[in-house]
Design an enzyme around this catalytic site. Structure first.
Site, PDB file in Angstrom:
ATOM      1  N   SER A  78       0.776  -1.149   0.048  1.00  0.00           N
ATOM      2  CA  SER A  78       0.026   0.005  -0.140  1.00  0.00           C
ATOM      3  C   SER A  78       0.900   1.236   0.039  1.00  0.00           C
ATOM      4  CB  SER A  78      -1.125   0.020   1.156  1.00  0.00           C
ATOM      5  OG  SER A  78      -1.952   1.067   1.087  1.00  0.00           O
ATOM      6  N   ASP A 206      -9.605  -6.031  -4.181  1.00  0.00           N
ATOM      7  CA  ASP A 206      -9.326  -4.997  -3.403  1.00  0.00           C
ATOM      8  C   ASP A 206     -10.285  -3.795  -3.586  1.00  0.00           C
ATOM      9  OD1 ASP A 206      -8.014  -2.706  -2.196  1.00  0.00           O
ATOM     10  OD2 ASP A 206      -6.098  -3.036  -2.831  1.00  0.00           O
ATOM     11  N   HIS A 234      -7.518  -5.816   0.183  1.00  0.00           N
ATOM     12  CA  HIS A 234      -6.257  -4.930   0.166  1.00  0.00           C
ATOM     13  C   HIS A 234      -5.502  -5.380   1.170  1.00  0.00           C
ATOM     14  CE1 HIS A 234      -4.082  -1.179  -0.394  1.00  0.00           C
ATOM     15  NE2 HIS A 234      -4.100  -1.027   0.867  1.00  0.00           N
TER      16      HIS A 234
END
Length: 256
Positions: A78, A206, A234
């Protein structure tokens, strides 16, 4: 034996790798997990972070501590992708491959914040839910924090075990946002970051960083190889830890 260095995303900490770390170690590899500044058990306050280098300092310190012949597989999840890219720019010779897991991956043309700021600009009010931003810093140098409310967090963990979602609710902290004020407007270098082999892992379910946006990130700065994980939200380290571990082992075999 290969050496992995795992870097968490926004508001999280080294704790989010608790499933993947022992799996990689069980396969005979060495694993270092890092708490970025003001993350996990790092006791700094977010207000102390004035630059991307400040935020990434624990990671930069780890890489600096390795010998000149040591090479690592550097993995960023991320928003951890920004710190990984900075580290690759500063220590390209110490990284055999940089892996971006459903991650904001900077390019070498735009400022390091470009991909993240493009993403934030694309979010509707509905998609933001209870994602909260606050400002800190000075009038001349305004900076921003991010925090995840329970609704937004649930969106990131929608396929993960409920226990891991509960863990996250207890452990997430306010983190810095990688704005151009934090990262500067100078792009990362072609001879540093641009010279490091990169692999991207797309998580297909995600809801935070959608598959379409992950593919846009890859179109923006193509990588050596794109891998996918089906039915991963995610947080693949929680929703699909074995599959994530499998991809990381394959990457090590091929590129490290």
């Amino acid at each position: 034996m290969k050496h992995y260095v795992l870097v968490h995303g926004a508001c999280h900490g080294a704790w989010c790798w608790y499933k993947v770390k022992p799996m990689l170690e069980h396969s005979g590899h060495c694993v270092t997990v890092v708490d970025l500044t003001a993350s996990g058990v790092n006791m700094s306050k977010v207000e102390e972070i004035q630059t991307l280098e400040d935020y990434a300092k624990p990671l930069l310190d780890v890489l600096e501590s390795f010998g000149s012949d040591d090479k690592v597989i550097l993995v960023g999840h991320s928003l951890g992708g920004a710190s990984v890219a900075l580290a690759a720019d500063m220590f390209p010779s110490k990284i055999s491959v940089a892996v971006f897991v459903t991650s904001f991956m900077p390019d070498t043309t735009n400022p390091p914040s470009y991909v993240y700021e493009t993403f934030v600009g694309s979010l509707s009010e509905e998609e933001r839910m209870d994602l909260e931003n606050r400002t800190y810093g000075t009038i001349d140098h305004p900076l921003m924090t991010i925090s995840f409310g329970p609704k937004y967090l649930k969106n990131l963990y929608h396929l993960s075990p409920i226990e891991d979602f509960e863990l996250a609710k207890m452990l997430v902290r306010v983190g810095p946002v990688v704005t151009s004020n934090l990262s500067g407007t100078k792009s990362l270098t072609e001879e540093g970051y641009g010279s490091v082999t990169r692999v991207y892992i797309i998580c297909k379910e995600d809801k935070g960083l959608t598959e379409d946006f992950q593919r846009w990130i890859n179109d923006n700065f193509p990588v050596k190889e794109v891998m996918e994980i089906e039915d991963a939200d995610h947080m693949p380290m929680f929703s699909k830890p074995r599959e994530l571990c499998d991809r990381l082992l394959k990457i090590a075999d091929k590129y490290a």
